[in-house]
Design a protein around this motif. Sequence first.
Motif, mmCIF file in Angstrom:
data_model
loop_
_atom_site.group_PDB
_atom_site.id
_atom_site.type_symbol
_atom_site.label_atom_id
_atom_site.label_comp_id
_atom_site.label_asym_id
_atom_site.label_seq_id
_atom_site.Cartn_x
_atom_site.Cartn_y
_atom_site.Cartn_z
ATOM 1 N N LEU A 47 0.841 -1.205 0.000
ATOM 2 C CA LEU A 47 0.000 0.000 0.000
ATOM 3 C C LEU A 47 0.874 1.251 0.000
ATOM 4 O O LEU A 47 0.635 2.188 -0.779
ATOM 5 C CB LEU A 47 -0.916 -0.033 1.241
ATOM 6 C CG LEU A 47 -1.758 1.215 1.484
ATOM 7 C CD1 LEU A 47 -2.804 1.396 0.392
ATOM 8 C CD2 LEU A 47 -2.443 1.165 2.845
ATOM 9 N N LEU A 48 1.892 1.241 0.850
ATOM 10 C CA LEU A 48 2.787 2.405 0.943
ATOM 11 C C LEU A 48 3.521 2.649 -0.387
ATOM 12 O O LEU A 48 3.659 3.795 -0.827
ATOM 13 C CB LEU A 48 3.798 2.150 2.059
ATOM 14 C CG LEU A 48 4.149 3.346 2.926
ATOM 15 C CD1 LEU A 48 2.938 3.807 3.703
ATOM 16 C CD2 LEU A 48 5.262 3.007 3.884
ATOM 17 N N ASN A 49 3.965 1.557 -1.015
ATOM 18 C CA ASN A 49 4.660 1.689 -2.304
ATOM 19 C C ASN A 49 3.741 2.245 -3.384
ATOM 20 O O ASN A 49 4.178 3.002 -4.255
ATOM 21 C CB ASN A 49 5.224 0.333 -2.745
ATOM 22 C CG ASN A 49 6.434 -0.066 -1.927
ATOM 23 O OD1 ASN A 49 7.153 0.783 -1.424
ATOM 24 N ND2 ASN A 49 6.648 -1.359 -1.773
ATOM 25 N N MET A 50 2.468 1.862 -3.337
ATOM 26 C CA MET A 50 1.485 2.372 -4.311
ATOM 27 C C MET A 50 1.299 3.876 -4.125
ATOM 28 O O MET A 50 1.255 4.636 -5.084
ATOM 29 C CB MET A 50 0.116 1.706 -4.115
ATOM 30 C CG MET A 50 0.123 0.225 -4.274
ATOM 31 S SD MET A 50 0.151 -0.208 -5.987
ATOM 32 C CE MET A 50 0.513 -1.921 -5.850
ATOM 33 N N ILE A 51 1.187 4.281 -2.844
ATOM 34 C CA ILE A 51 0.970 5.713 -2.562
ATOM 35 C C ILE A 51 2.206 6.511 -2.999
ATOM 36 O O ILE A 51 2.089 7.596 -3.556
ATOM 37 C CB ILE A 51 0.677 5.933 -1.056
ATOM 38 C CG1 ILE A 51 -0.600 5.185 -0.657
ATOM 39 C CG2 ILE A 51 0.516 7.422 -0.750
ATOM 40 C CD1 ILE A 51 -0.841 5.099 0.851
ATOM 41 N N GLY A 52 3.389 5.938 -2.762
ATOM 42 C CA GLY A 52 4.621 6.629 -3.150
ATOM 43 C C GLY A 52 4.910 6.566 -4.639
ATOM 44 O O GLY A 52 5.871 7.148 -5.117
ATOM 45 N N GLY A 53 4.082 5.836 -5.371
ATOM 46 C CA GLY A 53 4.277 5.732 -6.821
ATOM 47 C C GLY A 53 5.439 4.838 -7.203
ATOM 48 O O GLY A 53 5.945 4.893 -8.321
#
Lengths: 223, 372
Positions: A47-53
Amino acid sequence: MLHIQNLRKTYPTTDGEIVALDNLSLVVNRGDFVAVVGRSGSGKTTLLNMIGGLDTPDSGSVMVDGIDMVRLPPKRAALLRRKTIGVIYQFYNLIPELTLRENITLPTELDGREIDEERLDHILSVVGLKGREGAYPDALSGGQQQRVAIARALFGQPSLLLADEPTGNLDAENSREIMRLLTMMNQTYGITVLMVTHSEEAAASAGRIITMADGRIIDDRRR
Amino acid sequence: MSPIRKIALRRIKQAPIKHLLLFAAILVSMMLISMLVFFSAETILRQNLAEKELPLSSFLQTVRLCITVAAGFLVLCSAIMIRIHIGLNRKQNEQLLAVLTSVGASPAQKKAFPFTQLQLIYAPAALCGILPGSLLGVTLGRRFLGTLGALISPAPSALLYLGVLLAQVIVGVGITALCCLLPQITFTPRSVISALKRQNPRAAVTSHSYRQSNTFKQKSLLRRLAQKSVDYSAPTYHTISLSFSISAFYPILMLLMMWHLLHVKVVLDANPFDGIETTGAVVSAVSHLFLCLGIFFLLLTLIGLASAWLMVRLQYANRRAAGKTYFSIGMDNADFRRVMRHELQTLILRSAIVLLIGTMIANTAFLMCVGG
């Protein structure tokens, strides 16, 4: 600040497909301090990686300040990361060839902006590293390296801070110090913080605790 | 100075010997390739067309073909050598690019890192080697034609030499740039995330693979442990064995070239009017060329061996550190040494196989071009 809708991510494996995120939706308001907890493999870091692009979902959208990170071309995504999002990792991820000062000012230098020396001095004082600007990361302790990572995120004046297990590699005393800094960033500078953690003590600093399991949110509590 | 340039410069300062060896290897390789190209160019440009149908011409043609084959293998070896060097720093580079991505470096800024390395080491080394190599090639070409007593045409226009030099610079720097840049600009988003987590995806794959064949199970425990270790550090062992093989391949290439050139005496002896009677004349004609080639090949071998030795030392230190795990579960030092010896045997065997295959391919190439 952050609107996530129907986010889905699967990873193919030899035994079939693993669902890392299962149509996850989430809204985080400006100025929130959110802790995401859950077992290993529940999809927190994805999830964090998705938000960070840094990773792309199979479907769904991630809106940061009204901009969809998923559909952003790489150049604009990089710009958004540089100006709006700060990231802190468990293993600090500092560049060993750069001094403490150069690591902190790296995002600003990549942006081609002038270094605000006063602000740099202030941030170094805040994180307790004044006088050590010329040191290289390998000369610093784990706690100090994490403080450099926080200073780097803070110096870029982000509106959203993503922290992936920021205390995961630190002892109790250093963990408390890092949590104090993150709380200060949230309360003094109004930075929205989204932190993935395994530590109950760290999660207790947050105003909202989200629990994840099998790529879904199973609990969302405000304190 | 940009942060990317700063990082590249500090990396060179942190490991000066490794970078110096790489610089020397590219410089000597380019010098040698350039020398061979200009030697061939000189013998083509200065040979009198009146001698075109004489056996002497056929000998010159054979020499040129031999040189073309050798130059081709040298280009290949140089490309592999650069690729090895990039591979050694792959994990380090992946981590750097991952951090740059996470702090918002644009795709262009991330690509600037390999370009800066190219600017600082690879391109200067290639350029420094080309000019002296070309001068040496021209000198040797003239001396060669003179010793053979060939009719020498007047010197062609300087522009022609300049054209060949320019082509050599473009091809030399171009190949170096390709070898340097291609492996470094193909990182995927998955590798970024893995690097941020400090996990090497390749090591993870090899560490999870396991052997279950009967042949493997029948081996002694120490051999199996050695095999496991070689599997786990597969990229490092491949690199070391390739590096050793290439170092040993240079003198073999030289010997093959000499062997094939010295066996064309029949053509020269066939026509007594050429004034060249024996193999001795051929040897004297090519002696200067062989002397230069010998020096260059020796240098390349020494540089290659030094690089391989550096890698072996690094791997030995890593294995000694890993040895603590074996000692903690009760393995004694003698057994651990045996494991290391088995690993070394595997390394030597792999190097020998690669070298043997390389030699066979080179020999076939010489036979095809020169005529066996």
